[in-house]
Design an enzyme around this catalytic site. Structure first.
Site, PDB file in Angstrom:
ATOM      1  N   LYS A 153       0.842  -1.198   0.000  1.00 52.14           N
ATOM      2  CA  LYS A 153       0.000   0.000   0.000  1.00 52.14           C
ATOM      3  C   LYS A 153       0.877   1.248   0.000  1.00 52.14           C
ATOM      4  O   LYS A 153       1.439   1.640   1.008  1.00 52.14           O
ATOM      5  CB  LYS A 153      -0.912   0.057   1.223  1.00 52.14           C
ATOM      6  CG  LYS A 153      -2.003   1.094   1.025  1.00 52.14           C
ATOM      7  CD  LYS A 153      -2.475   1.730   2.318  1.00 52.14           C
ATOM      8  CE  LYS A 153      -1.850   3.060   2.617  1.00 52.14           C
ATOM      9  NZ  LYS A 153      -2.028   4.133   1.651  1.00 52.14           N
ATOM     10  N   GLU A 228       9.278   1.359  10.975  1.00 53.84           N
ATOM     11  CA  GLU A 228      10.308   2.389  10.711  1.00 53.84           C
ATOM     12  C   GLU A 228       9.587   3.716  10.842  1.00 53.84           C
ATOM     13  O   GLU A 228       8.782   4.069   9.986  1.00 53.84           O
ATOM     14  CB  GLU A 228      10.875   2.242   9.297  1.00 53.84           C
ATOM     15  CG  GLU A 228      11.509   0.899   8.987  1.00 53.84           C
ATOM     16  CD  GLU A 228      12.865   0.718   9.629  1.00 53.84           C
ATOM     17  OE1 GLU A 228      13.385   1.682  10.224  1.00 53.84           O
ATOM     18  OE2 GLU A 228      13.397  -0.403   9.545  1.00 53.84           O
ATOM     19  N   CYS A 262      13.110  10.874   7.142  1.00 52.97           N
ATOM     20  CA  CYS A 262      13.109  10.400   8.530  1.00 52.97           C
ATOM     21  C   CYS A 262      14.503  10.496   9.136  1.00 52.97           C
ATOM     22  O   CYS A 262      14.650  10.586  10.340  1.00 52.97           O
ATOM     23  CB  CYS A 262      12.603   8.973   8.588  1.00 52.97           C
ATOM     24  SG  CYS A 262      13.478   7.891   7.467  1.00 52.97           S
ATOM     25  N   GLU A 352       9.173  16.213  15.163  1.00 49.14           N
ATOM     26  CA  GLU A 352       9.652  16.075  13.798  1.00 49.14           C
ATOM     27  C   GLU A 352       8.957  17.117  12.922  1.00 49.14           C
ATOM     28  O   GLU A 352       7.734  17.126  12.820  1.00 49.14           O
ATOM     29  CB  GLU A 352       9.317  14.661  13.312  1.00 49.14           C
ATOM     30  CG  GLU A 352       9.974  14.307  12.021  1.00 49.14           C
ATOM     31  CD  GLU A 352       9.647  12.878  11.596  1.00 49.14           C
ATOM     32  OE1 GLU A 352       8.505  12.437  11.773  1.00 49.14           O
ATOM     33  OE2 GLU A 352      10.563  12.216  11.069  1.00 49.14           O
TER      34      GLU A 352
END
Ligand code: NAP
Ligand code: MG
Length: 450
Positions: A153, A228, A262, A352
């Site tokens: 996906k 992750e 990331c 973040e």
């Protein structure tokens, strides 16, 4: 329901697609389940041959795939070419690795134990929009090599490269049903994969928030999960570093992919005695980042992925801005490179940002650097800049992070393990380690008596 796939550099619609729902997701899982017995029965060497053909097809379609990715994500074409090159390398790596991961024979009283590496079955792979093809390949390579069938996906914002890759997989001779792509919303398709009783594992890359939900959802069927997740990595610059080199590299450690990475080293920690000098060099280097048309070979940074994401990024920037770069105006979700002076308690240093915004934070000494670097719930990546080898190793051991580089920005390699500590997730991708996440150990006791 249909939805538009947008080019974030122009805000134009590239194509309109149908969004899959629960029924289409279930159908894809059923296809993957039906294809599983035959696929797991293919010998590892033959699975390797098919993966190698796929790698070759990716190489043959290098420019086409890079352009799809560049248009759909808004990433500079040069970077996109590099990513597609890595995709081919990942499939080559797992093509070669698949028949080299063996079981053991363990002598025990009365006989012998044999261990086998078994595939898991149908695995659901859920990937984000920032490196769509690259991150897909990190999961597909080991998953297919181990004999699993998959439902992939992609993020709804960036489904195009995964769809093209699935066509290439068929062309490579990977049997129908082995690699299925379902395009639709995470809350529908992704959630259904998490809940589906016939899905044995979820390989997820995305935000910590959604990852937490995936882990909770997986509990109902005791699915395997690898996560992750997000990061807030530190770029630690000691006064004894080659400051020019460190400052020249630092912008690319956070502005690469417009900061939507990331691994972004978005907290730049600088030893106080070198702070002013380093800040000056960093501003100069940041001024040189070429922001503009992703299709241009000279461009180093493109736009953000969406208007909504640009608003989120902008909300982080207030107060002590050290530098704001230039960015195109008009159509496109542009945001300039931004350097902000901060403390590690500021929101910009805690959360973040996922945009081209770096926080500059001074530290007093080695112990202070380690304390600040580790003062975060995340633990994905990071860099250490020093010319003192003993210090580099000491600090590398002390940092709570899964991946590090010394005197470099770069810590992602096809053959080396990648993954997080703490709330950056668990499980490892890439290298031989990734095979552990897509196989299960079976132990068989074989009596030699009687
Ligand atoms: P996200 O919002 O967490 O989405 C990631 C994927 O999960 C997308 O495909 C999304 O689908 C899907 N999803 C959303 N809700 C879901 C649900 N309830 N159940 C199952 N799947 C669901 O992350 P993103 O905004 O795409 O990407 C940015 C994040 O990814 C950042 O936090 C970044 O740090 C992280 N990231 C981590 C790594 C790493 O390797 N550690 C690498 C890259 C990015 P839709 O978007 O289609 O709805
Ligand atoms: Mg999201």
């Amino acid at each position: 329901m249909s939805f538009a796939v947008i080019n974030p550099a122009t805000e134009e619609t590239i194509v309109t697609l149908d969004s899959a729902g629960i029924d289409e997701t279930d159908a894809a899982v059923a296809r993957a389940k039906a294809a599983y017995p035959a696929w797991r029965a293919v010998s590892p060497a033959d699975r390797g041959r098919l993966l190698r053909r796929l790698a070759t097809l990716v190489e043959e379609h290098h420019e086409e795939l890079a352009r799809i990715e560049s248009q759909n994500v808004g990433k500079p074409i040069v970077g996109a070419r590099g990513e597609v090159g890595m995709v081919a390398d990942v499939f080559h790596f797992y093509a070669g690795a698949v028949d080299k991961k063996h079981g053991e024979t363990i002598p025990v009283a009365g006989g012998i134990d044999l261990t086998f590496r078994e595939p898991l079955g149908v695995v659901g792979l859920i990937v984000p929009w920032n490196f769509p093809l690259n991150i897909s390949s990190w999961k597909l390579g080991p998953a297919l090599a181990c004999g699993n069938t998959v439902v992939l996906k992609p993020a709804e914002l960036t489904p195009l490269s995964a769809l093209r890759l699935a066509e290439l997989a068929l062309e490579a001779g990977i049997p129908e049903g082995v690699l299925n792509v379902v395009v639709g919303k995470g809350s529908v398709v992704g959630q259904r994969l998490v809940d589906h009783p016939d899905v044995a594992k979820i390989g997820f890359t995305g935000s910590t928030e959604v990852g937490r939900g995936v882990m909770q959802g997986a509990a109902a069927t005791i699915k395997r999960v690898t996560l992750e997740l997000g990061g807030k990595s530190a770029n630690v610059v000691f006064a004894d570093a080659d400051l020019e080199r460190a400052a020249a590299a630092a912008p690319y450690a956070v502005f690469d992919n417009a900061g939507q990475d990331c691994c972004a080293r978005s907290r730049i920690l600088v030893e106080r005695s070198a702070y002013d000098r380093f800040a000056e060099l960093l501003v100069d280097a940041t001024r040189n980042v070429k922001v503009g048309d992703p299709a241009d070979d000279a461009t180093e940074m493109g736009p953000l992925i969406s208007a909504a994401h640009r608003e989120t990024v902008a909300s982080f920037v207030d107060g002590k801005t050290l530098f704001t770069g230039a960015a195109p105006t008009g159509k496109g979700y542009w945001y300039p490179c931004t350097l902000v002076e901060a403390t590690n308690d500021d929101r910009i240093a805690r959360d973040e940002v996922f945009g081209p915004v770096a926080a500059l934070i001074p530290f007093d000494d080695e112990a202070d650097a380690v304390r600040i670097a580790n003062d975060t719930p995340y633990g994905l990546s990071g860099s250490i800049w020093t010319q003192n080898g003993a210090r580099a190793l000491r600090v590398a051991r002390a940092l709570e992070t899964g991946v590090l580089s010394v005197n470099s920005n770069s810590s992602v390699r096809v053959s080396t393990p990648f993954g997080g500590f703490k709330q950056s997730g668990f499980g490892r991708e890439l290298g031989m380690h990734a095979l552990d996440g897509y196989s299960e150990v079976k132990n068989v006791y074989y009596s030699t008596e009687g």
